[in-house]
Design an enzyme around this catalytic site. Structure first.
Site, PDB file in Angstrom:
ATOM      1  N   GLY A  36      46.746  33.566  57.022  1.00 32.04           N
ATOM      2  CA  GLY A  36      46.107  34.085  55.876  1.00 32.04           C
ATOM      3  C   GLY A  36      44.728  34.341  55.789  1.00 32.04           C
ATOM      4  O   GLY A  36      44.046  33.770  56.631  1.00 32.04           O
ATOM      5  N   GLY A  77      39.750  31.566  52.413  1.00 33.31           N
ATOM      6  CA  GLY A  77      39.600  31.012  51.017  1.00 33.31           C
ATOM      7  C   GLY A  77      40.874  30.948  50.163  1.00 33.31           C
ATOM      8  O   GLY A  77      40.826  30.774  49.164  1.00 33.31           O
ATOM      9  N   GLU A 136      24.948  56.570  45.141  1.00 33.32           N
ATOM     10  CA  GLU A 136      26.179  56.004  44.552  1.00 33.32           C
ATOM     11  C   GLU A 136      26.629  56.694  43.536  1.00 33.32           C
ATOM     12  O   GLU A 136      27.831  56.539  43.430  1.00 33.32           O
ATOM     13  CB  GLU A 136      25.345  54.883  43.527  1.00 33.32           C
ATOM     14  N   HIS A 192      29.495  58.293  45.696  1.00 29.62           N
ATOM     15  CA  HIS A 192      30.869  57.071  45.699  1.00 29.62           C
ATOM     16  C   HIS A 192      31.534  57.138  44.473  1.00 29.62           C
ATOM     17  O   HIS A 192      33.098  57.091  44.434  1.00 29.62           O
ATOM     18  CB  HIS A 192      30.261  55.758  45.953  1.00 29.62           C
ATOM     19  N   ASP A 212      28.736  52.705  55.021  1.00 30.19           N
ATOM     20  CA  ASP A 212      29.639  53.380  54.679  1.00 30.19           C
ATOM     21  C   ASP A 212      30.403  54.128  55.978  1.00 30.19           C
ATOM     22  O   ASP A 212      31.745  54.447  55.754  1.00 30.19           O
ATOM     23  CB  ASP A 212      29.157  54.637  53.813  1.00 30.19           C
TER      24      ASP A 212
HETATM   25 ZN    ZN Z   1      27.195  53.563  50.009  1.00 31.48          ZN
END
Ligand code: ZN
Length: 549
Positions: A148, A151, A378, A381, A453
């Protein structure tokens, strides 16, 4: 204390015991000498006293030499004990075991993983009922593999198993076996199992937990370079030998291995019958699990039950692990204290979530030009996410540098998902490429900010083509497991990857060109305010007639 225990302690500590006996013998004899000396002194005649006084320097001298010799021998023995046999000894493990009752994780502390817990409970029963199982000729449990993401509580679950079975617990990490020199890792495996055997003899059983077992158990064929392969192979072979040894002898030793890596990454030999027989999947918590986790962690802090609604918290933390959730509550408590408040409210929790998701704000002064570049990056995005990915929320956009990046668009998932179809994968690629397209449209030049990205876009496109058969040329199959892919096939697969990236980029560029006024508006707001939250973003999109499906 029975004889078995005494024998065990002698086996472990004989050297220390010997040294202590020698030391105390010396002290006792010295004290005895001084006392008899003083007594003789008092009883003797005055002329004798005179002659004895004359001898004192000589006696003192002898005693100092004795002390020096003994001190030297003692120091050398201690040095040998600690450095040659003890902590830093190369092929030994110095791991201490913890008694089951002292591990400190009870069954009730294991929260938000009901399925895994059920599996683990069965394991506990099998361990406890070992004797009756043997009597009826059932198969005995040797190895349990926990799989898994990080955390999610694998260590926690293993500890709870130790507590429940009341067996001693030795915990190690796979990386502790990784060494450059051939045979060292194998030596450590041997010494670990030897120690477990001693404990099993003494306490009736032992649980060994190896976290990151993939560090030892990765496929043997994978090349590591610098001769690391041979060392890795001998370590893994030793682990296999020890696991098989458990079967022949009658020791109640259970090995629990945990890994974040997919099962296919492990050497098939480890998964053969009689080794890691049982698998427990410890996955990310679902909605219900997250509710339980939040109520558990919030129990230990003071919070305002008017504003903090647990079911809402569970809904907005899709994809977060138990460790993340514990972190959020902890961080929110710290923020509350820092603000001199006494109750955690939703405001502090939001701030904590943001800090964990995006990283702490950094004091970097951006130039005006950089601010605009990041703002457009940004906005790219954000617009693509808003228009093409209905499963994600555009929760926050910021051009304040945080963590390693100049800006960030925070887009948490709205619902739990387990598999993704090609359209969802494509939308991820498009979101990643939105930044590059926006920079190109506005400046006809792009920045180094697209590095991350591109890595993510490439990763998804590569998997689509090489692993999932989603390429345009129609080549099917998982090409990652084919050892020698021909140059021709490789070329066609890579061309498919480029095709996906280019098709996505074209679509994204077209869309952003059409929405340029929206993009300008978002960028302008970002440069003025530094960051935009959910409501502000929603308002701007509404203004341009956009709404979420
Ligand atoms: Zn970016």
């Amino acid at each position: 204390m029975n004889w078995k225990k005494i024998r065990f302690y002698i086996k472990l500590h004989w050297l220390k015991a010997l040294l202590s006996i020698l030391l105390s013998a010396l002290i006792i004899s010295l004290v005895f000498l001084v006392i008899t000396g003083l007594r003789a002194w008092n009883e003797s005649e005055s002329y004798l006293r005179q002659s004895q006084l004359a001898m004192i320097p000589l006696q003192l001298y002898l005693q100092i030499i004795m002390a020096l010799i003994f001190g030297f021998v003692y120091t050398y023995l201690m040095y040998w004990l600690y450095f040659k046999r003890g902590a830093s000894s190369f092929a030994q493990t110095s791991k201490k075991s913890i008694a089951g009752k002292d591990v400190g994780v009870t069954w009730d502390d294991v929260i938000g993983m009901d399925e895994a817990k059920e599996e683990a409970l069965e394991v506990v029963k099998l361990i406890i009922d070992r004797v009756s199982l043997q009597r009826i000729g059932g198969k005995i449990l040797k190895g349990i593999l926990m799989l898994g993401p990080p955390g999610c509580g694998k260590t926690y679950l293993a500890k709870a198993i130790a507590t429940e079975t009341k067996l001693p617990f030795i915990s190690m990490s796979g990386s502790e076996f990784v060494e450059m020199f051939v045979g060292v890792g194998a030596g450590r495996v041997r010494s670990l199992f030897k120690k477990a055997q001693q404990l099993a003899e003494l306490e009736g059983g032992c649980i060994i937990f190896i976290d990151e077992i993939d560090a030892i158990g990765a496929q043997r064929s994978l090349d590591r370079g610098f001769g690391g392969t041979t060392e890795h192979n001998t370590t893994l072979n030793q682990l296999l030998v020890e696991l098989d040894g458990l079967k022949d002898k009658n020791y109640n030793i259970i090995l629990i291995g945990a890994t974040n890596a997919p099962e296919a990454y492990l050497d098939p030999a480890l998964l053969r019958p009689g080794r890691f027989d049982r698998k427990i999947i410890v996955d990310k918590p679902n909605l219900e699990d997250r509710q339980k986790l939040f109520s558990y962690y919030l129990k230990s802090v003071k919070y305002d039950s008017q504003s903090v609604k647990i079911d809402r918290l569970a809904r907005i933390t899709v994809g977060q692990s138990p460790a993340d959730i514990s972190n959020i509550v902890h961080e929110a408590a710290l923020i509350t204290v820092r603000n001199h408040n006494s109750l955690i409210t939703m405001k502090e929790i939001d701030e904590a979530r943001e800090r964990i998701a995006l990283g702490v704000k950094r004091r970097i002064k951006l130039s005006e030009r950089e601010k605009w570049q990041i703002a457009y990056h940004e906005s790219g995005h954000a617009i693509i996410t808003y228009l093409l990915a209905p499963s994600k929320d555009v929760f926050k956009i910021t051009i304040t540098p945080r963590g390693p990046t100049g800006g960030a668009t925070w887009i948490p998932e709205r619902e739990d998902t387990f598999i993704e179809d090609s359209n969802e994968l494509l939308s991820k690629i498009k979101i990643s490429l939105g930044s590059y397209a926006a920079e190109k449209i506005k400046y006809n030049a792009t920045t180094s900010g697209v590095y991350g990205d591109f890595s993510s876009a490439m990763h998804h496109a590569h998997n689509m083509v090489w692993v999932c058969g989603m390429g345009k040329s129609g080549l099917l199959g998982n090409w990652e497991i084919v050892r020698n892919v021909s140059e021709d096939i490789k070329g066609r697969l890579d061309a498919d990857v480029q095709d996906i990236l280019n098709t996505c980029l074209n679509e994204v560029t077209g869309l952003l060109k059409k929405e340029e006024p929206l993009m300008d508006r978002l960028a302008k707001e970002l440069v003025t305010k530094g960051e935009l939250n959910y409501d502000e973003i929603e308002a701007i999109f509404k203004e341009f007639g956009k709404s979420r499906p």
